[in-house]
Design an enzyme around this catalytic site. Structure first.
Site, short mmCIF file in Angstrom:
data_model
loop_
_atom_site.label_atom_id
_atom_site.label_comp_id
_atom_site.label_asym_id
_atom_site.label_seq_id
_atom_site.Cartn_x
_atom_site.Cartn_y
_atom_site.Cartn_z
N GLU A 88 -17.20 9.76 5.05
CA GLU A 88 -16.85 8.35 5.32
C GLU A 88 -15.92 7.90 4.20
OE1 GLU A 88 -19.70 5.19 5.25
OE2 GLU A 88 -20.71 5.91 3.46
N ASP A 134 0.87 -1.17 0.00
CA ASP A 134 0.00 0.00 0.00
C ASP A 134 0.91 1.23 0.00
OD1 ASP A 134 -2.26 1.58 -0.01
OD2 ASP A 134 -3.27 0.45 1.55
#
Length: 723
Positions: free
Chosen positions: A460, A249
């Site tokens: 979110e 990542d």
């Protein structure tokens, strides 16, 4: 005499042979540069610059105009493997069109490649997790089936070349807290690892043949995921036989020494990652590999293995062969964002919508009998509420307000009021609740109110991408944010019927709405023209058919600690309280009746499979899709979940039509994971449930339909299976 071509250019050799030859011609410095996501050109070997970083979660993302489908969680609500395959096929078609056009223009930049860092098959174990809307929900079986379908659609079915390369992420045990992801240590038992956190990845590797896997930011059981021997070597490569490449990542490797504190220096961190099989670095830490090599922390042979894997992927994508040899290079640029793709995206939106409540069958609305409609709420005219995150640019957006306007005649009066901000109590100089009066006035003058509330990806989502820094992208609770609940209650006092459209990527505790409003629709983030799909459903042009891929809880308080990765009291398989709206639930405009659940045998030996079939009939007046769900329960086994999904099929039925739906249950689907993480089959009584929902009391109360049930016995001794 003709010069002999080098092996890496010899199309008669395997990609592995060609890649090995190519890497053997590189210097150590050149090899290291190819392990960075932004890999420079090596002109003397004919290697073009390539940026590995591209996104395609629900459409080609961040690379200009492309068809935008519903967010992944919305696609999960379709419970439709074939549909997800077709979505991914469209995405890779557009990705190819854009890639080749970029190449022709000399653009080798970020988001222009063919290595798509999707799908996200993490388990949405807690509804507070901000990135849950990127996933296919809380169930490992559903996530695995849809993940495999998406990967196959992205990668294509050519015998030699990949259409594009998919990437299963984030491996593994990653689902919040976002604010702590760079230092968090997720502790998960062997049972939870094998029962919940790993199965979708296993399916993506073994069935989907996914080309790439991305490691997570966090540690899992003390090891940083992008340098975990347990995850990357023992499980991924040795146990599952993964042969593709692993990517970190972004900027996760520096966390090893900066926040996880498992190493002391950057060279130690990159050595830990590469030695355990992380081939590609999203970021720039692998620039330290030369130092790590000089210090004896990593040898050149290990670097070679990684670079060979990376070159194999690029060769599979046709990057070292002539364009005319690669079938996908002929995809024309014009197919990107074409009318056919945009119309298909609307159809996917339609299948993703979940009807949660429909009191007295208020829906569908008859547009010929309605003179005025109030469309109220911060998400009514919001593009952000259509798109989710990891999105591309659409050439056309249709909000819910737009969709309703388009659907009704010019004589129907539409009153629009935002009512309140999405989450701020006072976004301007005006006083608190300044928009309420306008919303109430609009409602008073209307026959029906459509209220569009919920969330969007500005509050979110992923840490760093959102504006609610207090939660780092996660939700502090399951309530409607800001003044939305107060607005809903104020409008309700007008006495007008309310259709509540929830545009959100996660479950919300809308208990008050469930008790007080007429109808509720979960719209997710429905894609660029999602407002058209929602309006079409409201006015009865089709019947809703989506099912919840997550549990809707009644309260935040009933959830376990967010940082606790134990599955106890989480998701439908282990939760202890009745849900507000259960996993697998969704209403239709018609009724379905199930009958004649038949098993091929009523007694089998441990290790045998079993076939089952059930009849489903449309007993109502509306043509509709139905999602037939199959659950299995081990009656005498306290180590097994309550029951678990092991089959689903979407069928379309006209009024009065009946179909027989068949399933096969394998020995693996009858097994359970014990506390040691071993897959076992325990002889005893098993129950099979087939219907339009789970077999729980709440689902049957909400749907008014019982699921069919049958029992069979497994004989013999306890049997251990390979995981």
């Amino acid at each position: 005499m003709q010069n002999q071509i080098p092996d890496y250019k010899n199309k008669n050799l395997s990609f592995e042979e060609r890649a090995k030859d190519l890497v053997s011609r590189m210097t150590l410095e050149e090899k290291v540069t190819q392990m960075l996501h932004s890999a420079p050109a090596i002109p003397r070997l004919g290697i073009k610059a390539y940026n590995w970083w591209n996104e395609a979660l629900h459409g080609v993302a961040r690379a200009g105009t492309a068809t935008m489908f519903p967010q992944a969680i919305g696609m999960a609500a379709t419970f439709d493997e074939d549909l997800i395959y077709k979505v991914a096929d469209v995405i890779s078609t557009e990705g190819r069109a854009k890639f080749h056009e970029s190449q022709r223009k000399g653009d080798y930049g970020i988001y222009k490649g063919l290595t798509f860092w999707s799908p996200n098959v993490n388990i949405f174990r807690d509804p507070r997790w901000g990135r849950g809307h990127e996933t296919y929900g809380e169930d490992p079986y559903l996530a695995g089936r849809l993940g495999v379908a998406f990967i196959k659609g992205i990668q294509g079915d050519d015998e030699k070349y990949l259409k594009a390369a998919a990437c299963a992420k984030h491996f593994a045990v990653h689902s919040g807290p976002e604010l702590e992801r760079h230092e968090f240590n997720a502790i998960a038992s062997e049972k939870d690892m094998r029962e919940t956190y790993l199965p979708a990845f296993k399916a993506c590797v073994e069935e989907g043949k996914v080309e790439s896997v991305m490691g997570a930011y966090n540690r899992t059981n003390d090891e940083p995921c992008c340098g975990s021997k347990t995850l990357l070597q023992d499980i991924l490569r040795d146990e599952w036989g993964f042969t593709g490449h692993v990517v970190s990542d972004c900027w996760a490797i520096k966390d090893f020494h900066e926040t996880h504190m498992v190493t002391k220096t950057a060279p130690e961190s990159v050595a830990l990652a590469v030695n355990n099989g992380c081939d590609l670095n999203c970021g720039n830490m692998y620039g330290n590999l030369l130092i790590a090599h000089k210090e004896g922390l990593v040898d050149e042979e290990t670097i070679d293995k990684s670079v060979i894997r990376l070159m194999i992927t690029r060769m599979k994508l046709g990057m070292f062969d002539d364009e005319e040899d690669v079938p996908f290079s002929k995809i024309p640029y014009e197919i990107n964002d074409c009318k056919e793709h945009r119309e298909f995206a609307i159809e996917v939106s339609k299948k993703s919508l979940v009807l949660l409540k429909n009191e007295n069958n208020i829906l569908p609305l008859d547009k010929n009998k309605i003179n005025s409609i109030a469309v109220i709420g911060p998400n009514a005219n919001s593009r952000d509420a259509l798109i989710g995150n990891y999105y591309g640019d659409a050439s056309r957006y249709v909000t819910v307000l737009d969709g309703i306007r388009e659907a009704v005649s010019e004589d129907t009066r539409i009153y629009y009021a935002e009512g309140c901000h999405l989450y701020m109590e006072k976004p301007t100089l005006a006083e608190r609740g300044a928009g309420f009066a306008e919303a109430i006035s609009a409602a008073e003058r209307s026959d029906v109110v459509v209220m569009c509330l919920g969330l969007d990806a500005t509050i979110e989502g992923e840490q760093g991408d959102v504006s609610n820094d207090y939660a780092g992208g996660d939700k502090p609770d399951l309530n409607l944010p800001g003044l939305q609940q107060e607005l809903l209650e104020a409008v309700h006092k007008t006495g007008k019927p309310i259709i509540l459209i929830l545009l959100a990527g996660s479950a919300m505790a809308v208990t008050w709405a469930d008790e007080n409003v007429s109808a509720i629709v979960q719209g997710w983030y429905p894609g660029a023209e999602g407002g058209k799909a929602i309006a079409s459903m409201l006015f009865g042009e089709y019947s809703p058919s989506g099912r919840l891929p997550v549990t809707f809880y009644r309260t935040t308080e009933e959830l376990p600690d967010f940082r606790d990765y134990s599955m106890k009291n989480r998701t439908y398989k282990y939760m202890e309280s009745p849900a507000l709206y259960p996993f697998g639930y969704g209403l239709s405009y018609t009724k379905f009746e199930y009958s004649n659940l038949t098993l091929s045998k009523d007694k089998i030996d441990a290790g045998e499979g079993i076939k089952c079939s059930v009849k489903v009939k449309n007993t109502g007046n509306f043509k509709s899709d139905e999602i037939v769900q199959l659950y299995i329960k081990e009656v005498d086994n306290p180590e097994a979940p309550k029951w678990h999904l092991e089959g689903f099929k979407r069928v379309n039925l006209a009024p009065g039509e009946e179909k027989t739906v068949e399933f096969e249950l394998t020995k693996k689907q009858m097994s359970f994971i014990n506390e040691e993480g071993q897959r076992m089959i325990k002889p005893g009584t098993f129950k099979v449930f087939a219907g339009g929902s789970q077999p729980d009391e709440r689902s049957q109360e909400l749907t008014g339909t019982k699921v069919e049930e049958a029992t069979f016995e497994v004989a013999g001794n306890m049997l251990k299976l390979e995981y």
